[in-house]
Design an enzyme around this catalytic site. Structure first.
Site, PDB file in Angstrom:
ATOM      1  N   ASP A  29      33.563  43.542  81.446  1.00 12.83           N
ATOM      2  CA  ASP A  29      33.219  44.556  82.457  1.00 12.83           C
ATOM      3  C   ASP A  29      33.669  45.933  81.937  1.00 12.83           C
ATOM      4  OD1 ASP A  29      33.625  44.737  86.037  1.00 12.83           O
ATOM      5  OD2 ASP A  29      33.299  46.360  84.618  1.00 12.83           O
ATOM      6  N   GLU A  79      51.274  55.828  59.826  1.00 13.68           N
ATOM      7  CA  GLU A  79      51.529  54.391  59.672  1.00 13.68           C
ATOM      8  C   GLU A  79      50.290  53.726  59.070  1.00 13.68           C
ATOM      9  OE1 GLU A  79      51.668  52.271  63.562  1.00 13.68           O
ATOM     10  OE2 GLU A  79      51.539  54.270  64.397  1.00 13.68           O
ATOM     11  N   CYS A 111      54.257  55.061  65.643  1.00 12.00           N
ATOM     12  CA  CYS A 111      53.686  56.289  66.215  1.00 12.00           C
ATOM     13  C   CYS A 111      54.731  57.397  66.409  1.00 12.00           C
ATOM     14  CB  CYS A 111      52.996  55.978  67.539  1.00 12.00           C
ATOM     15  SG  CYS A 111      51.709  54.749  67.363  1.00 12.00           S
ATOM     16  N   THR A 152      41.508  49.681  71.748  1.00 10.76           N
ATOM     17  CA  THR A 152      42.506  50.751  71.628  1.00 10.76           C
ATOM     18  C   THR A 152      42.598  51.241  70.180  1.00 10.76           C
ATOM     19  OG1 THR A 152      44.332  49.163  71.418  1.00 10.76           O
ATOM     20  CG2 THR A 152      43.861  49.952  73.621  1.00 10.76           C
ATOM     21  N   SER A 201      54.532  45.064  74.117  1.00 14.61           N
ATOM     22  CA  SER A 201      54.528  46.446  73.666  1.00 14.61           C
ATOM     23  C   SER A 201      54.470  47.403  74.871  1.00 14.61           C
ATOM     24  CB  SER A 201      53.318  46.629  72.749  1.00 14.61           C
ATOM     25  OG  SER A 201      53.202  47.927  72.334  1.00 14.61           O
ATOM     26  N   HIS A 233      53.033  59.844  74.575  1.00 15.27           N
ATOM     27  CA  HIS A 233      52.306  59.124  73.525  1.00 15.27           C
ATOM     28  C   HIS A 233      51.272  58.252  74.243  1.00 15.27           C
ATOM     29  CE1 HIS A 233      51.169  56.481  70.392  1.00 15.27           C
ATOM     30  NE2 HIS A 233      51.791  55.434  70.913  1.00 15.27           N
ATOM     31  N   LYS A 242      51.583  54.523  83.367  1.00 13.18           N
ATOM     32  CA  LYS A 242      52.358  53.332  83.729  1.00 13.18           C
ATOM     33  C   LYS A 242      53.855  53.610  83.622  1.00 13.18           C
ATOM     34  CE  LYS A 242      49.170  49.746  82.210  1.00 13.18           C
ATOM     35  NZ  LYS A 242      49.145  48.398  81.691  1.00 13.18           N
ATOM     36  N   ASN A 275      43.094  55.792  70.259  1.00  9.71           N
ATOM     37  CA  ASN A 275      44.465  55.855  69.750  1.00  9.71           C
ATOM     38  C   ASN A 275      44.470  56.481  68.361  1.00  9.71           C
ATOM     39  OD1 ASN A 275      47.167  55.486  69.346  1.00  9.71           O
ATOM     40  ND2 ASN A 275      47.119  53.244  69.405  1.00  9.71           N
ATOM     41  N   SER A 308      56.410  51.917  68.075  1.00  4.98           N
ATOM     42  CA  SER A 308      56.745  50.492  68.159  1.00  4.98           C
ATOM     43  C   SER A 308      57.712  50.086  67.058  1.00  4.98           C
ATOM     44  CB  SER A 308      55.474  49.660  68.032  1.00  4.98           C
ATOM     45  OG  SER A 308      54.680  49.818  69.170  1.00  4.98           O
TER      46      SER A 308
HETATM   47  N1  COA Z   1      37.970  47.168  86.190  1.00  4.39           N
HETATM   48  C1  COA Z   1      39.093  47.923  86.195  1.00  4.39           C
HETATM   49  N2  COA Z   1      40.260  47.537  85.582  1.00  4.39           N
HETATM   50  C2  COA Z   1      40.245  46.346  84.951  1.00  4.39           C
HETATM   51  C3  COA Z   1      39.100  45.519  84.900  1.00  4.39           C
HETATM   52  C4  COA Z   1      37.932  45.975  85.552  1.00  4.39           C
HETATM   53  N3  COA Z   1      36.802  45.265  85.543  1.00  4.39           N
HETATM   54  N4  COA Z   1      39.411  44.420  84.184  1.00  4.39           N
HETATM   55  C5  COA Z   1      40.713  44.544  83.786  1.00  4.39           C
HETATM   56  N5  COA Z   1      41.208  45.706  84.255  1.00  4.39           N
HETATM   57  C6  COA Z   1      42.553  46.266  84.026  1.00  4.39           C
HETATM   58  C7  COA Z   1      43.667  45.227  84.148  1.00  4.39           C
HETATM   59  O1  COA Z   1      44.019  45.011  85.502  1.00  4.39           O
HETATM   60  C8  COA Z   1      44.750  45.915  83.332  1.00  4.39           C
HETATM   61  O2  COA Z   1      45.348  46.917  84.121  1.00  4.39           O
HETATM   62  P1  COA Z   1      46.969  47.013  84.229  1.00  4.39           P
HETATM   63  O3  COA Z   1      47.470  47.052  82.816  1.00  4.39           O
HETATM   64  O4  COA Z   1      47.192  48.289  84.978  1.00  4.39           O
HETATM   65  O5  COA Z   1      47.402  45.793  84.927  1.00  4.39           O
HETATM   66  C9  COA Z   1      43.983  46.639  82.220  1.00  4.39           C
HETATM   67  O6  COA Z   1      42.604  46.686  82.682  1.00  4.39           O
HETATM   68  C10 COA Z   1      44.018  45.930  80.883  1.00  4.39           C
HETATM   69  O7  COA Z   1      43.682  44.598  81.096  1.00  4.39           O
HETATM   70  P2  COA Z   1      44.432  43.400  80.350  1.00  4.39           P
HETATM   71  O8  COA Z   1      43.868  42.121  80.805  1.00  4.39           O
HETATM   72  O9  COA Z   1      45.917  43.600  80.435  1.00  4.39           O
HETATM   73  O10 COA Z   1      43.929  43.715  78.856  1.00  4.39           O
HETATM   74  P3  COA Z   1      44.233  42.976  77.503  1.00  4.39           P
HETATM   75  O11 COA Z   1      44.894  41.659  77.701  1.00  4.39           O
HETATM   76  O12 COA Z   1      42.944  43.000  76.760  1.00  4.39           O
HETATM   77  O13 COA Z   1      45.298  43.918  76.768  1.00  4.39           O
HETATM   78  C11 COA Z   1      46.186  45.859  75.659  1.00  4.39           C
HETATM   79  C12 COA Z   1      45.270  45.328  76.779  1.00  4.39           C
HETATM   80  C13 COA Z   1      46.357  47.349  75.788  1.00  4.39           C
HETATM   81  C14 COA Z   1      47.564  45.220  75.787  1.00  4.39           C
HETATM   82  C15 COA Z   1      45.553  45.513  74.304  1.00  4.39           C
HETATM   83  O14 COA Z   1      44.382  46.261  74.189  1.00  4.39           O
HETATM   84  C16 COA Z   1      46.444  45.777  73.126  1.00  4.39           C
HETATM   85  O15 COA Z   1      47.173  44.897  72.696  1.00  4.39           O
HETATM   86  N6  COA Z   1      46.404  47.021  72.557  1.00  4.39           N
HETATM   87  C17 COA Z   1      47.197  47.422  71.428  1.00  4.39           C
HETATM   88  C18 COA Z   1      48.679  47.656  71.722  1.00  4.39           C
HETATM   89  C19 COA Z   1      48.994  48.850  72.520  1.00  4.39           C
HETATM   90  O16 COA Z   1      48.148  49.672  72.764  1.00  4.39           O
HETATM   91  N7  COA Z   1      50.274  48.930  72.916  1.00  4.39           N
HETATM   92  C20 COA Z   1      50.725  49.980  73.770  1.00  4.39           C
HETATM   93  C21 COA Z   1      52.142  50.439  73.517  1.00  4.39           C
HETATM   94  S1  COA Z   1      52.318  51.419  72.045  1.00  4.39           S
END
Ligand code: COA
Length: 388
Positions: A29, A79, A111, A152, A201, A233, A242, A275, A308
């Site tokens: 979605d 990095e 980062c 990302t 993370s 960041h 968040k 990112n 990280s």
């Molecule tokens: N409409 C609106 N929001 C939606 C949705 C929809 N149809 N479907 C999912 N979401 C929201 C979820 O509720 C979640 O929100 P929340 O985090 O506020 O709870 C968000 O979208 C992400 O969904 P999630 O299921 O957690 O995604 P994911 O398991 O694919 O993981 C990351 C997302 C960011 C963890 C992943 O992309 C990742 O590992 N990225 C690299 C690491 C990173 O960026 N780390 C950050 C710290 S440096």
């Protein structure tokens, strides 16, 4: 003596993919990407851009002849560097025509690298107030096709000129930082893509923010009301929110509104680039300064840096009189307007293109890349760059 950020330049590759298209192609979605992560577009680097050329293009925008003469320290935070031995900073001298009587070094801590660079630059300028330091933050964020981190990814560079009597932001001496050895994101030397424990993370990013923000409050006696805005960041634009929302209720309604509004503005460019790792915090700062007209001289801006592994830091700066005149707003808007949206199939093709690693020669076609400075090819394991 005031020391801080005198100029800020930014460069992103000319190609991008629409996150709605990526979501549809992956059977997800689109709201997950555009609302859940807060990303609308993702920059796609062609094979003719690497972290060195991205950084050179960002710096080329801002440096005049006097800067090039006065820079005696180049710090390259990355990095996704191109060499385990030679620093990316050394390439920059030739490409930008910098004074060779300078120190050049690459810094790495995920980062956080550029933030370390800025703090070191401050110390250098305190000892040598007539000099300038060029800090580069440049990365290509690659998690891989069809991986959880794919949404990302991104690519881009920020160039930061640090000097005495800065025209944009005086960096204050108050700063709090924290290091802890954790495995939330890493890239072993044999891997071209990163490994990440995404949920962990996210948790650690927030936990580190809470620690350094608490320390900062104790050290300075300041509270949220003392800040016009806080830039974060941003691995994706929902991430900073968040963290901010865990502390924002300590402030009055009015302060909450101001910080929320300015947070949204600070994410504008990042939403359309993705990112960029080391440069993400500074792209967010640029976004805030270029798109919010209500900030005024003397306003305090907070900055939260997270790399990280992990290191976190909270620091702050004061906007300088007439700072608006010294931003590259028109150039950055033109850069965004001139980008080309490509299909997911085209993005996948670009993603798979790479340089040979066996020493064979490859000349790249740089005519299709509108950037001034491009990676032109590789021969005998040596990269060559071209400035058009
Ligand atoms: N409409 C609106 N929001 C939606 C949705 C929809 N149809 N479907 C999912 N979401 C929201 C979820 O509720 C979640 O929100 P929340 O985090 O506020 O709870 C968000 O979208 C992400 O969904 P999630 O299921 O957690 O995604 P994911 O398991 O694919 O993981 C990351 C997302 C960011 C963890 C992943 O992309 C990742 O590992 N990225 C690299 C690491 C990173 O960026 N780390 C950050 C710290 S440096």
């Amino acid at each position: 003596m005031k020391i801080g950020i005198d100029k800020l330049g930014f460069y992103a590759p000319h190609l991008y993919v629409d996150m709605n298209d990526l979501a549809k192609e992956r059977g997800i979605d689109p709201g997950k990407f555009t609302i859940g992560l807060g990303q609308d577009e993702m920059a796609v680097p062609p094979v003719t851009q690497d972290p060195v050329s991205l950084a050179a293009n960002a710096a080329d925008q801002i440096l005049d002849e006097e800067d090039k003469e006065k820079i005696d320290l180049v710090i390259f935070g990355t990095e996704s560097g191109v060499d385990h031995s030679k620093s990316a900073a050394v390439y920059i001298h030739q490409l930008l025509g910098l004074n060779p009587r300078a120190r050049s070094v690459e810094l790495k801590q995920a980062c956080y690298g550029a933030t370390a660079g800025i703090q070191m630059a401050k110390g250098h300028i305190a000892l040598h107030p007539d000099k300038k330091v060029l800090v580069l933050a440049s990365d290509i964020a690659r998690y891989g096709l069809n991986t959880p981190g794919e949404s990302t990814q991104g690519a881009g560079a920020v160039a930061i000129l640090v000097s005495a009597s800065p025209r944009l932001l005086e960096l204050e001496s108050e700063s709090t930082y924290y290091t802890e050895d954790i495995m939330d994101f890493w890239r072993p030397v044999y891997s071209t893509t990163a490994y990440v424990d995404g949920k962990y993370s996210n948790e650690q990013y927030i936990a580190f923010f809470q620690k350094v923000w608490k320390d900062y409050q104790e050290q300075t006696g300041r509270n949220l009301e003392d800040f016009a805005a806080i830039a974060f960041h941003l691995p994706y634009t929902k991430m900073g929110w968040k963290a901010l929302r865990t502390v924002i209720e300590d402030a009055s309604e009015e302060v909450q509104e101001r910080l929320k509004n300015n947070y949204q503005i600070s994410t504008k460019y990042n939403r359309n680039v993705g990112n960029i790792y080391t440069g993400s915090l500074y792209l967010s700062l640029i976004s805030l300064l270029e798109n919010q007209d209500e900030l005024k001289e003397g306003d305090t801006i907070g900055l939260y840096s997270y790399g990280s592994g992990a290191v976190g830091e909270f620091f702050s700066g004061k906007l300088q009189p007439g700072y608006k005149k010294h931003l590259q707003t028109a150039e950055h808007q033109a850069m965004f307007a001139n980008r080309e949206c490509i299909s997911v199939a085209a993005y996948e093709k670009v993603f798979e293109e790479s340089l040979p690693t066996d020493g064979s020669e490859k000349q790249l076609n740089i005519d299709e890349d509108p950037a001034k400075i491009c990676l032109a090819g590789v021969k005998d394991h040596i990269r060559s760059y071209a400035a058009k």
